[in-house]
Write an enzyme that holds these catalytic residues in place. Structure first.
Site, PDB file in Angstrom:
ATOM      1  N   ASP A   1       0.770  -1.725  -0.087  1.00 58.69           N
ATOM      2  CA  ASP A   1       0.072   0.224  -0.322  1.00 58.69           C
ATOM      3  C   ASP A   1       1.027   0.461  -0.063  1.00 58.69           C
ATOM      4  O   ASP A   1       2.035   1.279   0.268  1.00 58.69           O
ATOM      5  CB  ASP A   1      -1.050  -0.010   1.364  1.00 58.69           C
ATOM      6  CG  ASP A   1      -1.862   1.047   1.072  1.00 58.69           C
ATOM      7  OD1 ASP A   1      -2.110   1.651  -0.134  1.00 58.69           O
ATOM      8  OD2 ASP A   1      -2.914   0.966   1.875  1.00 58.69           O
TER       9      ASP A   1
HETATM   10  C1  BGC Z   1      -4.701   3.474   0.537  1.00 59.88           C
HETATM   11  C2  BGC Z   1      -5.055   2.214  -1.129  1.00 59.88           C
HETATM   12  C3  BGC Z   1      -5.133   3.406  -2.496  1.00 59.88           C
HETATM   13  C4  BGC Z   1      -4.211   3.073  -2.027  1.00 59.88           C
HETATM   14  C5  BGC Z   1      -3.634   4.372  -3.316  1.00 59.88           C
HETATM   15  C6  BGC Z   1      -3.498   3.965  -0.134  1.00 59.88           C
HETATM   16  O1  BGC Z   1      -3.487   5.201   0.565  1.00 59.88           O
HETATM   17  O2  BGC Z   1      -5.159   2.495   2.054  1.00 59.88           O
HETATM   18  O3  BGC Z   1      -6.660   1.407  -0.456  1.00 59.88           O
HETATM   19  O4  BGC Z   1      -5.797   2.065  -3.299  1.00 59.88           O
HETATM   20  O5  BGC Z   1      -3.848   4.570  -1.303  1.00 59.88           O
HETATM   21  O6  BGC Z   1      -4.237   5.028  -3.639  1.00 59.88           O
END
Ligand code: BGC
Length: 747
Positions: A261
């Site tokens: 993530d």
């Molecule tokens: C979130 C994810 C997301 C990623 C990319 C993160 O802050 O937890 O769910 O896919 O950002 O935008």
């Protein structure tokens, strides 16, 4: 899975630096920043061949230009792939995932995912960061909005439906994208509902509740997985080798790509797992193939590949040769993903000759149908459906709102596409209702500021609360019926939007109370991102619809229900707490030694300060306009051999004057087990539509393997148990109002 020859050939020709570059996942810089990004010069990195993939491009032409830059910078002409957060629709924003879950309609959910995939693919996207399949039982957690709800079986079916909708038979096919199951795992079990916080839970909970949706998504062919920010039982997920390499790949047989993530690898240092180089080694060893945004792989893997890591503090000792082999492993997975996308054969696959996006008109119609199917009618004291000729006062901060209707994670949506509730009502009645504000969404200026962080969606009226209330009361008095449109702002739910108290903001509660005092019939519509405790609001309303944030056609879907153009059929995918402190909670809570009996009793489980008559809306609950009656459930056998199939049938009839779509729910309980088990667990469900006066028989097949449960002193020592003996089968319209029959399995 054996990597294709094209991948092996590439690997054999690549330098270490080129392999490490493939593990680098950067943002296009056009989207949302959700973490502390380092400085990353995408252009320079592309020129150096140091990027494996990019997320967050906003158009086909940008993606194409980036692909050209990547190919120019890559000695071996290795293309990028493009990813994006497509959480509940792309340009066409559908209801929140939690709302869609309340439709319990897997065909519809799959259809929305397929539509979103076609829109995303038309812009050159190859992968979407969805479905989010974190089971969530704590309404304080803002990301409950993105979740499939509180139940493992429903979440598993949704995981499979969304994966199929995105990927079809071949995620490299036209109009398709690769799914990314997230967030692995137990992100929804976060301590106190605080986002990013850790989860400590029994292995049985992990195996029985949080992992099954991932297993289902993998069985449906999901091509990738994103790792969660949180720690699980003390080990942060980005370093959780036993869960990623052990369970996900080893047990569940996942063979795709694992991405971190947003800066999740870097954050291992804040978790206390070591310095930047150490955490890079730990994440790579754990099986995280790509580093989203942090660029820590890029920075530290070259050194680690020379020295290895001997860090007595973190318990990981790894030689330089092992690091090199792990880099190869991760790179092979990235390239295999690209090969499966067809990009190694054609780097412009999806970027040239791309099929156009599906017609927006078809998307609108689907969004409207989905919104009507997702909203849950919770109460109706003979008020709904409304006669379109009634004089309507539409009151509340969301009466004419567009931007908040889109809900969280609607980053490619456009508020101008939303038809607000006042217009939707006007369309169906032929005249504009009287619209007044009644109350601001929230009262606190500092909170307004936080809610407007990604653009202004909350603009408080400077008039005093008393003035707003008086105006609302006058409007309600002058009307035949008042509709209160209340709820949450878009940013009140979603990422980094944990609440101390999951109830309707106080000014809106006071508004509902004042409207109820007028005696004018009151329909309350709640547009929210989380299950709010409604308490007195539910008591005050004559009719109550939980409409969530319903996307571009959310208000139109609600208007369809209000005026009976569509039959309400939504059923809660999460229990609404009776009071905000009654969290976390679930219909499937395990019984205590002093089980609650539906009212407060001294020395029994319960809440001292919760009134016995607090309105309760359990998992699976929802009403329609028909009158559906359940006959007594019948079993084909009361005693059966383990391995045999038993049929449970129940007759349903609609004695009302309107059609009804009923979700017939089957729950099981195992009254005697080795460990304490959930009071009941959803085992199956069927959705049927009954015309007025129609009767139908619904059948479920019961097999003993529905009752397997894990006994797990550790993740490595899991015993899946299936015992002979008595079980109870509960059938009904929700998790509470069921009829029970008993069945005995014999060995
Ligand atoms: C979130 C994810 C997301 C990623 C990319 C993160 O802050 O937890 O769910 O896919 O950002 O935008």
């Amino acid at each position: 899975m054996q990597a294709p020859d094209s991948v092996e050939t590439l690997i054999s020709e690549m330098s270490l630096a080129e392999k490490i570059g493939q593990l680098n996942l950067l943002s296009a810089g056009e989207g949302l920043a959700t973490g502390a990004a380092g400085e990353s010069a995408l252009e320079a990195r592309l020129a150096e061949g140091q990027v494996g993939a990019v997320f967050g491009t906003k158009s086909l032409s940008t993606a194409r230009a980036m692909q050209e830059a990547a190919l120019a910078g890559s000695r071996l002409k290795i293309p990028l792939f493009f990813a994006e957060d497509v959480i509940h629709g792309h340009r066409t924003v559908f209801p929140l995932p939690l709302a869609l879950a309340c439709s319990w309609d897997m065909a519809l959910i799959e259809e929305t995912a397929a539509f979103a995939a076609a829109e995303a693919a038309s812009e050159g996207l190859h992968q979407v960061y969805a479905p989010m399949i974190d089971v969530a039982r704590d309404p304080r957690w803002g990301r409950v909005a993105e979740s499939p709800g509180e139940d493992a079986l429903l979440a598993s079916r949704i995981a499979a439906a969304v994966t199929s909708g995105f990927q079809g038979d071949d995620f490299a096919g036209p109009g398709r994208v690769a799914a990314c199951l997230k967030h692995f795992v137990a992100y929804g079990a976060t301590q106190s509902g605080r986002d990013y916080d850790n989860a400590s839970l029994a292995w049985e909970d992990l195996l029985g509740l949080y992992l099954p949706p991932f297993a289902a998504g993998i069985a449906a062919g999901a091509a990738s997985v994103m790792v969660a920010f949180n720690a699980v039982n003390k080990l942060p997920m980005h370093a959780h080798e036993p869960l990623i390499e052990g369970w996900l790949r080893g047990r569940a047989g996942f063979e795709g790509l694992v991405v971190s993530d947003y800066t999740g690898i870097k954050e291992l240092t804040s978790h206390g797992l070591g310095d930047a180089a150490t955490v890079v080694a730990r994440a790579l060893h754990a099986g995280v193939d790509m580093d989203m945004l942090g660029e820590d792989y890029l920075r530290h893997l070259p050194g680690l590949a020379e020295t290895g890591l001997r860090d007595p503090d973190c318990g990981l000792s790894i030689t330089a040769a092992e690091i090199v082999a792990l880099i190869d492993r991760a790179c092979r997975r990235v390239l295999s993903f690209k090969a499966r996308l067809g990009l190694l054969d054609d780097p412009f696959r999806g970027l040239t000759g791309t099929p156009a996006a599906p017609a927006r008109k078809a998307g609108r119609a689907l969004a409207r149908r989905a919104a009507a199917r997702s909203a849950v009618l919770l109460k109706n004291e003979g008020v709904l459906p409304l006669n379109p000729d009634s004089r309507i006062a539409l009151i509340g901060p969301l009466a004419d709102d567009r931007a908040n209707m889109l809900g969280t994670w609607s980053i490619s949506g456009d508020a101008r596409d939303v038809v607000p509730l006042d217009q939707a009502v006007a369309e169906l009645t032929g005249r504009r209702p009287k619209v007044v504000l009644g109350a601001n969404l929230v009262a606190e200026p500092w909170l307004v500021k936080r809610l407007n962080v990604h653009g202004i969606t909350v603009e408080p009226d400077p008039r005093s609360e008393a003035e707003l209330l008086d105006e609302a009361v006058a409007a309600a008095r002058a009307a035949d019926v008042a509709i209160a449109a209340v709820g949450e702002a878009r940013e009140q739910a979603g990422e980094s939007a944990s609440l101390l108290c999951a109830d309707l903001p106080a000014p809106q509660r006071r508004l509902v109370a004042r409207l109820a005092e007028t005696g004018t019939p009151l329909v309350v519509v709640v547009f929210a991102g989380r299950p709010l405790a409604l308490g007195d609001v539910a008591r005050a309303a004559d009719a109550l619809i939980y409409a969530w944030h319903g996307g571009i056609a959310g208000p139109e879907g609600v208007a369809d229900l209000i005026f009976g153009r569509t039959e309400p059929s939504g059923r809660l995918a999460v229990t609404l707490p009776a009071a905000p402190g009654e969290v976390p909670l679930s219909y499937a809570d395990e019984p205590t030694g002093r089980p609650a009996r539906g009212r407060f009793e001294k020395f029994r489980t319960g809440w001292l300060d919760l009134p016995d008559n607090a309105p309760r809306f359990p998992f699976g609950y929802g009403l329609g306009y028909g009158t559906v009656r359940y006959g007594p459930p019948q079993l084909s056998a009361e005693v059966a051999q383990i391995g045999e199939r038993v049929r449970l049938t129940v007759d349903l009839s609609n004695s009302g004057r309107r059609a009804a779509t009923e979700t017939v729910q089957l729950y099981l309980s195992d009254p005697v087990a080795r460990i304490t088990r959930p009071g009941r667990l959803l085992a199956d469900f069927r959705q049927i539509t009954l015309a007025p006066g129609e009767s139908r028989r619904v059948a479920f097949e019961i097999t003993a393997d529905m009752l397997f449960y894990p006994v797990a002193p550790s993740l490595e020592e899991v015993d899946w148990v299936l015992e002979p003996g008595l079980i109870r089968l509960h059938v009904g319209p929700n998790s509470r109002d069921t009829q029970t029959v008993e069945l005995t399995w014999v060995a």
